[in-house]
Write an enzyme that holds these catalytic residues in place. Structure first.
Site, PDB file in Angstrom:
ATOM      1  N   TYR A 145      -0.007 -81.870  43.478  1.00  0.00           N
ATOM      2  CA  TYR A 145      -1.385 -81.631  43.910  1.00  0.00           C
ATOM      3  C   TYR A 145      -2.075 -80.605  43.008  1.00  0.00           C
ATOM      4  CZ  TYR A 145       1.211 -83.585  47.772  1.00  0.00           C
ATOM      5  OH  TYR A 145       2.060 -84.360  48.506  1.00  0.00           O
ATOM      6  N   TYR A 161       2.002 -86.911  58.204  1.00  0.00           N
ATOM      7  CA  TYR A 161       2.220 -86.991  56.756  1.00  0.00           C
ATOM      8  C   TYR A 161       3.422 -87.903  56.513  1.00  0.00           C
ATOM      9  CZ  TYR A 161       3.348 -86.105  51.951  1.00  0.00           C
ATOM     10  OH  TYR A 161       3.632 -86.305  50.611  1.00  0.00           O
ATOM     11  N   ASP A 193       9.777 -91.473  61.147  1.00  0.00           N
ATOM     12  CA  ASP A 193       9.914 -90.859  59.830  1.00  0.00           C
ATOM     13  C   ASP A 193      10.578 -89.492  60.031  1.00  0.00           C
ATOM     14  OD1 ASP A 193       9.601 -89.442  57.502  1.00  0.00           O
ATOM     15  OD2 ASP A 193       7.515 -90.028  57.169  1.00  0.00           O
ATOM     16  N   LYS A 220      14.694 -86.120  51.917  1.00  0.00           N
ATOM     17  CA  LYS A 220      14.748 -84.664  51.755  1.00  0.00           C
ATOM     18  C   LYS A 220      16.180 -84.093  51.814  1.00  0.00           C
ATOM     19  CE  LYS A 220      10.089 -83.196  52.122  1.00  0.00           C
ATOM     20  NZ  LYS A 220       9.075 -84.052  52.760  1.00  0.00           N
TER      21      LYS A 220
HETATM   22  C1  PLP Z   1       8.301 -85.249  52.282  1.00  0.00           C
HETATM   23  C2  PLP Z   1       7.994 -86.307  53.269  1.00  0.00           C
HETATM   24  C3  PLP Z   1       7.762 -87.643  52.867  1.00  0.00           C
HETATM   25  C4  PLP Z   1       7.718 -88.054  51.412  1.00  0.00           C
HETATM   26  O1  PLP Z   1       8.931 -87.902  50.751  1.00  0.00           O
HETATM   27  P1  PLP Z   1       8.963 -87.844  49.147  1.00  0.00           P
HETATM   28  O2  PLP Z   1      10.407 -87.763  48.816  1.00  0.00           O
HETATM   29  O3  PLP Z   1       8.183 -86.633  48.742  1.00  0.00           O
HETATM   30  O4  PLP Z   1       8.322 -89.105  48.656  1.00  0.00           O
HETATM   31  C5  PLP Z   1       7.522 -88.576  53.850  1.00  0.00           C
HETATM   32  N1  PLP Z   1       7.517 -88.248  55.152  1.00  0.00           N
HETATM   33  C6  PLP Z   1       7.752 -86.985  55.576  1.00  0.00           C
HETATM   34  C7  PLP Z   1       7.771 -86.691  57.029  1.00  0.00           C
HETATM   35  C8  PLP Z   1       7.977 -85.977  54.651  1.00  0.00           C
HETATM   36  O5  PLP Z   1       8.171 -84.709  55.076  1.00  0.00           O
END
Ligand code: PLP
Length: 464
Positions: free
Chosen positions: A47, A179, A284, A313
């Site tokens: 960003y 997000y 997610d 992550k």
């Molecule tokens: C970080 C994150 C993503 C994206 O993951 P990247 O490895 O950066 O593409 C998607 N969803 C959530 C909840 C996240 O915290």
């Protein structure tokens, strides 16, 4: 390199292909100032603007919970990484167990294509993930980043509905404040304001948004705000039932959208709506997975299971980029027997063996530890350490869930001032919008957690 200039006869005007003429990495400056100038000139950061590059710090090393940052005078200063490298590095840097797993796999083989070939690290990791995630999830798709795992989840849901003959179900239903990543499909389900959807009007799929769940993990399920939210979600779900393929949310904690916890009752309501209308439920857990909110996966706070799960992550303990999408047997069979006859996705670096090996070691290390007690202890330390911020002027809210501690200010954070003030106290944070927060490595001691908290509280008290 001399073979290059002697083999064949290069065109007379061609640049001489000698090592002396080619720029090499040795031509780069070694001083911190020189490297940082080259960085500002040529590199995008997350960003970032190349016209107004933000200040950068040069990492010279990292070990345990500490980063070694170049001090500009030929030395380094150490700082506790209160971000765990964007929530990934749960066991710390240069963890001997993870280092060894990676080295062992390097000596075996580093990568092979996953089309037509398979390998032990992938098979072992998949079975481990099936074992530790909610029991209805039985099939694993490996990919390279969280955003791609969300792409795959959405693709699965769309193919599922087509295979069920429910054409026209091409949209996702989500809530405000979420997000899910930065590629286009995930971006379309991020909060429209925070995700700057206005920049991409016309290029971004228009999804269905319900209101943000009311805040607070402990909110009772007869609370009026919860009941009002539930009624609004019921209404949106019913209104768009013929257009929606799946509900997608971050369970219990919205992360990059605002470090915002909500109650398990909200999640149960979403499961109920999915069942009622034939939507799939995609959770997610890229940020919440692997213990961060106090349970191994956040869905278990609500005692529900998703149809599709995204993880990433902390999956590799922060060592390599890897994510996964898991699904139920119903989803896998319906998609596989549908019109495409296959799930239409296949990244080049799918199931990279190095990433699989280190992920397996990271999960084993986590499960062999008393992680649940450790996270409860970190949580107590964050509560004790950050609560004093609540009475400071300019502070709107202090909240802690699992190993996540958040101070919300009344207005936007002065990023540079805050980062510098916390760093002067030996702690690295990366605030955003109105939030100063920590998601520390799980190996932080009680003293290190206390230091993270006092650094944040003092920096805020100083007026940053
Ligand atoms: C970080 C994150 C993503 C994206 O993951 P990247 O490895 O950066 O593409 C998607 N969803 C959530 C909840 C996240 O915290």
């Amino acid at each position: 390199m001399t073979e290059l200039s002697t083999s064949g006869s290069p065109r007379p005007d061609a640049p001489a292909a000698t090592s002396a003429a080619l720029p090499t990495s040795a031509a780069l400056p070694v001083s911190a100032a020189g490297l940082l100038a080259a960085d500002a000139e040529s590199l995008w950061h997350p960003y970032s603007s190349l016209s107004e590059p933000s200040p950068m710090r040069l990492v010279r090393g990292a070990s345990g919970v500490r980063l070694s940052l170049d001090d500009g005078d030929g030395g380094t200063v150490k700082a506790i990484d209160a971000m765990a490298s964007w929530w990934c590095m749960i066991h710390g840097y240069r963890n001997p167990v993870l280092d060894a797993a990676l080295k062992e796999q390097v000596d075996d083989f580093s990568h092979v294509m996953f089309g037509g070939l398979t390998h032990e690290p992938a098979i072992r990791l998949a079975s481990r993930l099936i074992e530790i995630t909610p029991s209805s999830l039985q099939h694993v798709f490996f990919c390279d980043s969280g955003s791609v795992s969300v792409e795959v989840a959405i693709k699965l849901a769309l193919q599922y509905q087509v295979a069920r003959g429910r054409h026209g179900r091409t949209r996702m239903l989500t809530v405000r404040g979420g997000y899910h990543g930065d590629t286009f499909a995930p971006m379309s389900v991020c909060d429209p304001v925070n995700g700057m959807h206005s920049l991409f009007t016309g290029a971004l799929k228009e999804q269905v948004f319900g209101p943000q769940p009311p805040s607070g993990f402990d909110r009772p399920d007869d609370d009026p705000e919860f009941l009002a939210w539930a009624a609004a979600m019921r209404q949106v779900a019913a209104q768009y039932k013929d257009q929606v393929a799946a509900i997608i949310v971050e369970p219990i904690l919205q992360g990059a959208g605002g470090m915002y916890p909500y109650s398990p009752a909200c999640l149960r309501l979403l499961r109920e709506l999915a069942d009622e209308h034939g939507f799939l439920l995609i959770l997610d857990e890229i940020a919440t997975g692997f213990g961060r909110t106090g349970t191994l996966f956040a869905s278990s706070h609500a005692d529900i299971e998703p149809d599709i799960l995204c993880i990433g992550k902390a999956l590799t303990g922060g060592y390599l980029s890897m994510a996964a999408t898991l699904c139920t047997t119903d989803v896998a069979r319906v998609v596989s027997d549908g019109p495409g006859g296959a799930l239409m996705h296949g990244p080049t670096f799918m199931a990279n063996p190095l990433a699989c090996a280190v992920a397996l070691a990271s999960i084993d290390l986590l499960l062999a530890s008393d992680w649940s007690a450790r996270i409860a202890q970190i949580s107590a330390g964050l509560s004790a350490g950050l609560t004093p911020a609540a009475s400071l002027p300019g502070v709107k809210d202090v909240r802690v869930l699992g190993a996540v501690g958040v101070v919300q200010l009344a207005g936007p954070v002065d990023m540079k001032g805050m980062t510098d003030a916390v760093l002067r106290r030996g702690v690295w944070v990366r605030p955003f919008r109105d939030l100063v927060y920590t998601m520390p490595p799980y190996i932080c001691t009680d003293e290190e957690i206390a230091l993270i908290c006092s650094a944040i509280v003092e920096a805020i008290a100083e007026g940053n």
